[in-house]
Design a protein around this motif. Structure first.
Motif, PDB file in Angstrom:
ATOM      1  N   GLU A 192       0.828  -1.207   0.000  1.00 42.11           N
ATOM      2  CA  GLU A 192       0.000   0.000   0.000  1.00 42.11           C
ATOM      3  C   GLU A 192       0.864   1.259   0.000  1.00 42.11           C
ATOM      4  O   GLU A 192       0.555   2.242  -0.658  1.00 42.11           O
ATOM      5  N   ASN A 193       1.965   1.227   0.746  1.00 46.90           N
ATOM      6  CA  ASN A 193       2.870   2.381   0.799  1.00 46.90           C
ATOM      7  C   ASN A 193       4.002   2.223  -0.210  1.00 46.90           C
ATOM      8  O   ASN A 193       5.155   2.538   0.064  1.00 46.90           O
ATOM      9  N   SER A 194       3.660   1.767  -1.408  1.00 50.41           N
ATOM     10  CA  SER A 194       4.679   1.492  -2.420  1.00 50.41           C
ATOM     11  C   SER A 194       5.431   2.752  -2.857  1.00 50.41           C
ATOM     12  O   SER A 194       6.602   2.659  -3.215  1.00 50.41           O
ATOM     13  N   ALA A 195       4.799   3.899  -2.793  1.00 47.12           N
ATOM     14  CA  ALA A 195       5.487   5.133  -3.207  1.00 47.12           C
ATOM     15  C   ALA A 195       6.690   5.402  -2.302  1.00 47.12           C
ATOM     16  O   ALA A 195       7.788   5.720  -2.790  1.00 47.12           O
ATOM     17  N   ASP A 196       6.488   5.268  -0.987  1.00 50.54           N
ATOM     18  CA  ASP A 196       7.601   5.469  -0.050  1.00 50.54           C
ATOM     19  C   ASP A 196       8.679   4.406  -0.246  1.00 50.54           C
ATOM     20  O   ASP A 196       9.877   4.707  -0.247  1.00 50.54           O
ATOM     21  N   LEU A 197       8.244   3.170  -0.414  1.00 55.51           N
ATOM     22  CA  LEU A 197       9.200   2.078  -0.576  1.00 55.51           C
ATOM     23  C   LEU A 197       9.989   2.209  -1.878  1.00 55.51           C
ATOM     24  O   LEU A 197      11.189   1.924  -1.918  1.00 55.51           O
ATOM     25  N   LEU A 198       9.331   2.658  -2.951  1.00 55.09           N
ATOM     26  CA  LEU A 198      10.032   2.842  -4.223  1.00 55.09           C
ATOM     27  C   LEU A 198      11.045   3.982  -4.147  1.00 55.09           C
ATOM     28  O   LEU A 198      12.104   3.909  -4.773  1.00 55.09           O
TER      29      LEU A 198
ATOM     30  N   VAL B 294      12.777   4.774  -1.468  1.00 54.52           N
ATOM     31  CA  VAL B 294      13.929   4.205  -0.758  1.00 54.52           C
ATOM     32  C   VAL B 294      14.682   3.252  -1.693  1.00 54.52           C
ATOM     33  O   VAL B 294      15.918   3.234  -1.714  1.00 54.52           O
ATOM     34  N   PHE B 295      13.946   2.484  -2.481  1.00 51.02           N
ATOM     35  CA  PHE B 295      14.562   1.560  -3.435  1.00 51.02           C
ATOM     36  C   PHE B 295      15.451   2.315  -4.426  1.00 51.02           C
ATOM     37  O   PHE B 295      16.584   1.902  -4.701  1.00 51.02           O
ATOM     38  N   GLU B 296      14.956   3.417  -4.958  1.00 54.91           N
ATOM     39  CA  GLU B 296      15.751   4.213  -5.896  1.00 54.91           C
ATOM     40  C   GLU B 296      16.975   4.821  -5.208  1.00 54.91           C
ATOM     41  O   GLU B 296      18.045   4.935  -5.804  1.00 54.91           O
ATOM     42  N   THR B 297      16.832   5.212  -3.939  1.00 55.72           N
ATOM     43  CA  THR B 297      17.968   5.749  -3.179  1.00 55.72           C
ATOM     44  C   THR B 297      19.035   4.674  -2.999  1.00 55.72           C
ATOM     45  O   THR B 297      20.232   4.943  -3.161  1.00 55.72           O
ATOM     46  N   VAL B 298      18.609   3.473  -2.665  1.00 56.94           N
ATOM     47  CA  VAL B 298      19.554   2.375  -2.478  1.00 56.94           C
ATOM     48  C   VAL B 298      20.257   2.063  -3.794  1.00 56.94           C
ATOM     49  O   VAL B 298      21.477   1.826  -3.815  1.00 56.94           O
ATOM     50  N   LYS B 299      19.536   2.084  -4.907  1.00 55.85           N
ATOM     51  CA  LYS B 299      20.160   1.860  -6.211  1.00 55.85           C
ATOM     52  C   LYS B 299      21.199   2.940  -6.507  1.00 55.85           C
ATOM     53  O   LYS B 299      22.272   2.643  -7.040  1.00 55.85           O
ATOM     54  N   ALA B 300      20.888   4.189  -6.155  1.00 54.17           N
ATOM     55  CA  ALA B 300      21.838   5.280  -6.390  1.00 54.17           C
ATOM     56  C   ALA B 300      23.077   5.125  -5.508  1.00 54.17           C
ATOM     57  O   ALA B 300      24.195   5.394  -5.951  1.00 54.17           O
ATOM     58  N   LEU B 301      22.887   4.696  -4.266  1.00 57.41           N
ATOM     59  CA  LEU B 301      24.030   4.495  -3.360  1.00 57.41           C
ATOM     60  C   LEU B 301      24.922   3.346  -3.827  1.00 57.41           C
ATOM     61  O   LEU B 301      26.112   3.315  -3.507  1.00 57.41           O
ATOM     62  N   SER B 302      24.364   2.416  -4.571  1.00 56.80           N
ATOM     63  CA  SER B 302      25.130   1.250  -4.991  1.00 56.80           C
ATOM     64  C   SER B 302      25.997   1.509  -6.222  1.00 56.80           C
ATOM     65  O   SER B 302      26.854   0.692  -6.539  1.00 56.80           O
ATOM     66  N   LYS B 303      25.783   2.612  -6.919  1.00 53.92           N
ATOM     67  CA  LYS B 303      26.483   2.868  -8.184  1.00 53.92           C
ATOM     68  C   LYS B 303      28.010   2.828  -8.075  1.00 53.92           C
ATOM     69  O   LYS B 303      28.665   2.246  -8.932  1.00 53.92           O
ATOM     70  N   PRO B 304      28.647   3.432  -7.047  1.00 55.99           N
ATOM     71  CA  PRO B 304      30.117   3.421  -7.029  1.00 55.99           C
ATOM     72  C   PRO B 304      30.732   2.097  -6.576  1.00 55.99           C
ATOM     73  O   PRO B 304      31.937   1.954  -6.578  1.00 55.99           O
ATOM     74  N   LEU B 305      29.924   1.129  -6.208  1.00 52.51           N
ATOM     75  CA  LEU B 305      30.447  -0.135  -5.708  1.00 52.51           C
ATOM     76  C   LEU B 305      30.795  -1.080  -6.847  1.00 52.51           C
ATOM     77  O   LEU B 305      30.267  -0.962  -7.955  1.00 52.51           O
TER      78      LEU B 305
ATOM     79  N   VAL C 169       4.211  -2.340   4.863  1.00 53.18           N
ATOM     80  CA  VAL C 169       5.492  -2.549   5.529  1.00 53.18           C
ATOM     81  C   VAL C 169       6.168  -1.184   5.677  1.00 53.18           C
ATOM     82  O   VAL C 169       6.053  -0.318   4.802  1.00 53.18           O
ATOM     83  N   LEU C 170       6.830  -0.981   6.806  1.00 51.02           N
ATOM     84  CA  LEU C 170       7.554   0.277   7.007  1.00 51.02           C
ATOM     85  C   LEU C 170       8.884   0.196   6.279  1.00 51.02           C
ATOM     86  O   LEU C 170       9.604  -0.794   6.404  1.00 51.02           O
ATOM     87  N   PRO C 171       9.229   1.228   5.509  1.00 53.63           N
ATOM     88  CA  PRO C 171      10.500   1.163   4.766  1.00 53.63           C
ATOM     89  C   PRO C 171      11.693   1.291   5.702  1.00 53.63           C
ATOM     90  O   PRO C 171      11.677   2.075   6.643  1.00 53.63           O
ATOM     91  N   LYS C 172      12.721   0.511   5.426  1.00 58.53           N
ATOM     92  CA  LYS C 172      13.982   0.618   6.154  1.00 58.53           C
ATOM     93  C   LYS C 172      14.891   1.479   5.308  1.00 58.53           C
ATOM     94  O   LYS C 172      15.303   1.079   4.222  1.00 58.53           O
ATOM     95  N   LYS C 173      15.210   2.644   5.798  1.00 57.98           N
ATOM     96  CA  LYS C 173      16.068   3.545   5.040  1.00 57.98           C
ATOM     97  C   LYS C 173      17.530   3.156   5.242  1.00 57.98           C
ATOM     98  O   LYS C 173      17.925   2.771   6.338  1.00 57.98           O
ATOM     99  N   PRO C 174      18.337   3.265   4.199  1.00 58.85           N
ATOM    100  CA  PRO C 174      19.763   2.970   4.371  1.00 58.85           C
ATOM    101  C   PRO C 174      20.405   4.035   5.239  1.00 58.85           C
ATOM    102  O   PRO C 174      20.100   5.215   5.112  1.00 58.85           O
ATOM    103  N   GLU C 175      21.278   3.585   6.142  1.00 61.05           N
ATOM    104  CA  GLU C 175      21.952   4.529   7.030  1.00 61.05           C
ATOM    105  C   GLU C 175      23.085   5.203   6.274  1.00 61.05           C
ATOM    106  O   GLU C 175      23.691   4.622   5.399  1.00 61.05           O
ATOM    107  N   GLU C 176      23.378   6.431   6.619  1.00 59.96           N
ATOM    108  CA  GLU C 176      24.495   7.152   6.005  1.00 59.96           C
ATOM    109  C   GLU C 176      25.575   7.357   7.033  1.00 59.96           C
ATOM    110  O   GLU C 176      25.328   7.990   8.059  1.00 59.96           O
TER     111      GLU C 176
END
Length: 154
Positions: free
Chosen positions: A82-88, A90-101, A132-139
């Motif tokens: 139901e809260n797919s907008a929030d989860l998506l 966070v998903f896009e943020t995680v994908k962006a954080l993964s780029k330099p790896l 489901v509550l989104p788990k944000k990646p820690e910085e």
């Protein structure tokens, strides 16, 4: 004294009358005059009833845990909530954080498994809603340092 090269990549199964070769040995045996060609020729001359079998390579004995774990399939799973907008987001943020790896897909897949530990199980609905509550990646995320960083362009 002449030295001979040990040739590997084949075996003979006398119970099934089969000459079993790996694909590299088979490719070398198809070249006229090669040591592999001469060996296969002499084996088939000595044992004319042998059938030839080529094995593709190493058999996979463990299941691939990332099979079908594509970004598209992860996105489809997230869109069911139901809260797919929030989860998506966070998903896009995680994908962006993964780029330099060095292995960005593994980083995203690890986050996805942590976020949705029961993603393969049949979901249970509460009040006809999947939430489901989104788990944000820690910085900075401690898991980032376990991966190799790619070399930066100079």
């Amino acid at each position: 004294m002449a030295t001979t090269k040990k040739i590997s990549g084949y075996r003979i199964n006398f119970t099934t009358d089969t000459l079993i070769m790996n694909y590299k040995f088979y490719a070398a045996s198809q070249q006229y005059g090669s040591p592999e060609y001469n060996l296969v020729k002499s084996i088939t001359k000595d044992f004319p009833n042998l059938t030839v079998s080529v094995q593709a390579g190493r058999e996979v004995t463990t299941a691939n845990k990332n099979k079908r774990m594509t970004y598209e399939n992860m996105k489809k799973h997230i869109e069911a909530y139901e809260n797919s907008a929030d989860l998506l987001d966070v998903f896009e943020t995680v994908k962006a954080l993964s780029k330099p790896l060095a292995n960005p897909h593994k980083f995203v897949a690890d986050w996805f498994r942590a976020q949705f530990p029961d993603y393969a199980a049949v979901p249970t609905f509460k009040d006809n809603k999947l939430f489901v509550l989104p788990k944000k990646p820690e910085e900075p995320n401690p898991k980032v340092y376990k991966f190799k960083k790619t070399k930066e362009a100079s």
